[in-house]
Scaffold this motif. Structure first.
Motif, PDB file in Angstrom:
ATOM      1  N   SER A   1       0.783  -0.993   0.213  1.00 43.68           N
ATOM      2  CA  SER A   1       0.015  -0.018  -0.034  1.00 43.68           C
ATOM      3  C   SER A   1       0.730   0.984   0.043  1.00 43.68           C
ATOM      4  O   SER A   1       0.297   2.507  -0.157  1.00 43.68           O
ATOM      5  CB  SER A   1      -0.918   0.083   1.305  1.00 43.68           C
ATOM      6  N   ARG A   2       2.034   1.007   0.063  1.00 43.70           N
ATOM      7  CA  ARG A   2       2.939   2.470   0.213  1.00 43.70           C
ATOM      8  C   ARG A   2       3.245   2.905  -1.331  1.00 43.70           C
ATOM      9  O   ARG A   2       3.292   2.128  -2.270  1.00 43.70           O
ATOM     10  CB  ARG A   2       4.445   2.021   0.897  1.00 43.70           C
ATOM     11  N   PRO A   3       3.162   4.160  -1.379  1.00 40.06           N
ATOM     12  CA  PRO A   3       3.518   4.943  -2.628  1.00 40.06           C
ATOM     13  C   PRO A   3       5.139   4.562  -2.889  1.00 40.06           C
ATOM     14  O   PRO A   3       5.888   4.549  -1.834  1.00 40.06           O
ATOM     15  CB  PRO A   3       3.262   6.365  -2.378  1.00 40.06           C
ATOM     16  N   GLY A   4       5.430   4.207  -4.407  1.00 34.09           N
ATOM     17  CA  GLY A   4       6.669   4.007  -4.610  1.00 34.09           C
ATOM     18  C   GLY A   4       7.593   5.295  -4.306  1.00 34.09           C
ATOM     19  O   GLY A   4       8.865   4.850  -4.190  1.00 34.09           O
ATOM     20  N   SER A   5       7.311   6.395  -4.145  1.00 39.80           N
ATOM     21  CA  SER A   5       7.930   7.660  -4.054  1.00 39.80           C
ATOM     22  C   SER A   5       8.454   7.726  -2.575  1.00 39.80           C
ATOM     23  O   SER A   5       9.193   8.725  -2.314  1.00 39.80           O
ATOM     24  CB  SER A   5       7.682   8.712  -4.606  1.00 39.80           C
TER      25      SER A   5
ATOM     26  N   SER B   1      10.454   3.349   1.343  1.00 36.26           N
ATOM     27  CA  SER B   1      10.819   2.381   0.294  1.00 36.26           C
ATOM     28  C   SER B   1      11.992   1.530  -0.040  1.00 36.26           C
ATOM     29  O   SER B   1      12.127   0.287   0.030  1.00 36.26           O
ATOM     30  CB  SER B   1      10.153   2.857  -1.258  1.00 36.26           C
ATOM     31  N   PRO B   2      13.101   2.460  -0.092  1.00 40.58           N
ATOM     32  CA  PRO B   2      14.453   1.772  -0.315  1.00 40.58           C
ATOM     33  C   PRO B   2      14.681   0.849   1.078  1.00 40.58           C
ATOM     34  O   PRO B   2      15.665  -0.235   0.672  1.00 40.58           O
ATOM     35  CB  PRO B   2      15.498   2.803  -0.687  1.00 40.58           C
ATOM     36  N   GLU B   3      14.414   1.355   1.967  1.00 42.45           N
ATOM     37  CA  GLU B   3      14.735   0.337   3.295  1.00 42.45           C
ATOM     38  C   GLU B   3      14.161  -0.949   3.056  1.00 42.45           C
ATOM     39  O   GLU B   3      14.851  -1.963   3.407  1.00 42.45           O
ATOM     40  CB  GLU B   3      14.200   1.276   4.484  1.00 42.45           C
ATOM     41  N   ILE B   4      12.900  -1.003   2.871  1.00 38.09           N
ATOM     42  CA  ILE B   4      12.353  -2.287   2.872  1.00 38.09           C
ATOM     43  C   ILE B   4      12.970  -3.130   1.472  1.00 38.09           C
ATOM     44  O   ILE B   4      12.987  -4.336   1.543  1.00 38.09           O
ATOM     45  CB  ILE B   4      10.863  -2.058   2.128  1.00 38.09           C
TER      46      ILE B   4
ATOM     47  N   TRP C   1      23.374   0.781   2.606  1.00 34.74           N
ATOM     48  CA  TRP C   1      22.490   1.058   3.760  1.00 34.74           C
ATOM     49  C   TRP C   1      22.784   2.238   4.284  1.00 34.74           C
ATOM     50  O   TRP C   1      22.298   3.391   4.945  1.00 34.74           O
ATOM     51  CB  TRP C   1      22.483  -0.085   4.856  1.00 34.74           C
ATOM     52  N   TYR C   2      24.089   2.640   4.668  1.00 33.21           N
ATOM     53  CA  TYR C   2      24.815   3.757   5.249  1.00 33.21           C
ATOM     54  C   TYR C   2      24.690   4.904   4.308  1.00 33.21           C
ATOM     55  O   TYR C   2      24.208   6.160   4.959  1.00 33.21           O
ATOM     56  CB  TYR C   2      26.419   3.567   5.488  1.00 33.21           C
ATOM     57  N   LEU C   3      24.704   4.707   3.113  1.00 27.02           N
ATOM     58  CA  LEU C   3      24.540   5.966   1.983  1.00 27.02           C
ATOM     59  C   LEU C   3      23.188   6.253   1.991  1.00 27.02           C
ATOM     60  O   LEU C   3      22.632   7.523   2.012  1.00 27.02           O
ATOM     61  CB  LEU C   3      25.092   5.678   0.854  1.00 27.02           C
ATOM     62  N   HIS C   4      22.348   5.339   2.212  1.00 24.96           N
ATOM     63  CA  HIS C   4      20.478   5.832   1.999  1.00 24.96           C
ATOM     64  C   HIS C   4      20.560   6.524   3.410  1.00 24.96           C
ATOM     65  O   HIS C   4      19.661   7.498   3.477  1.00 24.96           O
ATOM     66  CB  HIS C   4      19.927   4.134   2.069  1.00 24.96           C
TER      67      HIS C   4
END
Length: 390
Positions: free
Chosen positions: A16-20, A24-27, A104-107
């Motif tokens: 259900s989450r919006p792609g933007s 989202s990158p965490e998941i 992960w660190y950069l994100h």
């Protein structure tokens, strides 16, 4: 009050989450971590107990990456030199784990910067809000829409308690029914609750786990279904006037240090904006009071000047109102006569307004006209001259 997470299953809400959205990158990286954990488990043939992978506090995923890397390195140390293929497999795993750790660190670093920038932009928008009441109405919306939170609550402090005022959620357009039940109730600021400590500390608190924290459970846990939240004080001068609570409900993600820092930055900026708005409102009220006094004084001076000139003209014409006999009748309108009759009885402007069913301002206007027609400087003089004339 504050809230977070109902389900531990991140995939149940991912659809259900919006792609933007920023999470989202965490998941996606959690999915990569799941895969790498399965590969490590296969590489060690299940002989080592590996940590579970959960989309919880992000630092736990970082810790899991560290543990998995250490397990691979230890396995390499005990691996016979003849097992070249297995060694290559472990080397590849270590490289993939380190690549994910770097991603992960950069994100995390980039998202922290983006959220703080959005926080500053949100405060910039609030700077244009016209008054303090509108600021309070818009605070939670900015936290949800701009600052990366999923639920935000604003509360006010009253004595030794706090009362929820407004809520905004990413998923619901209307105020949740359970929250409406708490807007009229005061939560006590007692014990070691994070909200109570903020009265003296004036710093935000991060509650990782409400199950073991001294939070107000009827509201936070039972009604709000919270597992983790961040709360920051709103400080005006030296006083804590309210709280901001935020979380990621209903996603299975606990709050972390970045959430705390973003909320702290917003709460600090919002406090300054609110204090500024209140100050401007007070200055405007004082300006209006001074303006009323000034123009009231001008009207009074005009009345005195006009009445004095009228008296001089009468004396010059041989009709001194003080002597009475030569005084000419004064023509009053029907409404002015009604007002004057009540003036003679000693009624105040407010009493006259109530008797005649008109506003007090209209009464003042009639009284001013009556004084001018009689050439009197006050009510008593006008009444005396009217009685003498009669």
């Amino acid at each position: 009050m504050s809230v977070l997470m109902v389900s531990d299953n991140s995939r149940s809400t991912a659809a259900s989450r919006p792609g933007s959205d920023w999470w989202s990158p965490e998941i996606d990286m959690v999915d990569r971590l799941h895969e790498l954990r399965s590969r490590v488990d296969a590489a060690v043939h299940g002989t080592v107990t590996l940590p579970a992978v959960e989309w919880d506090v992000p630092r736990r995923c970082a810790e899991t990456l560290s543990v998995l890397t250490r397990v691979c390195i230890e396995q390499l140390h005990v691996l016979p030199s003849s097992e070249q293929q297995q060694a290559q497999l472990l080397f590849d795993l270590i490289l993939d784990l380190q690549q994910l750790a770097m991603d992960w660190y950069l994100h995390a670093t980039a998202m922290r910067g983006h959220r703080l920038a959005d926080c500053a932009a949100g405060l910039g928008r609030l700077r244009g809000v016209p008054d303090s009441a509108a600021l309070l109405d818009n605070a939670c919306e900015e936290l949800v829409l701009r600052c990366g939170f999923h639920r935000a609550v604003l509360s006010k402090v009253e004595g030794r308690g706090w009362k929820p005022l407004t809520i905004n959620t990413r998923w619901d357009e209307q105020t949740p029914s359970w929250f409406s039940d708490w807007t009229s109730q005061t939560i006590p600021l007692t014990g070691g609750a994070p909200e109570a400590e903020m009265l003296s500390r004036r710093r935000p608190s991060l509650v990782y786990d409400t199950a073991s924290a001294p939070v107000y459970r009827p509201l936070i846990v039972q009604a709000g279904q919270s597992r983790s939240y961040v709360v920051a004080p709103l400080v005006v001068g030296t006083d804590v006037i309210g709280f901001l609570h935020t979380d990621h409900h209903p996603l299975a993600r606990r709050v972390d240090e970045t959430d705390r820092d973003v909320l702290w930055a917003f709460a600090d900026g919002f406090s300054h904006l609110y204090e500024r708005a209140v100050l401007i409102e007070r200055l405007k009220a004082q300006r209006d009071d001074v303006r009323d006094l000034f123009f009231g004084a001008l009207d009074r001076i005009d009345e005195l000047c006009e009445s004095d000139l009228a008296a001089v003209r009468r004396v010059e014409a041989g009709d001194d109102p003080a002597t009475g006999p030569g005084r000419k009748p004064v023509g009053l309108t029907e409404r002015e006569r009604d007002v004057f009759d009540l003036m003679v009885t000693g009624a105040s402007n407010q009493e006259i307004a109530e008797r005649l069913v008109i506003t007090e301002g209209t009464v003042k206007s009639h009284v001013k006209h009556i004084l001018r027609k009689y050439g009197a400087v006050n009510r008593a003089q006008a009444i005396a001259w009217a009685l003498n004339a009669s």
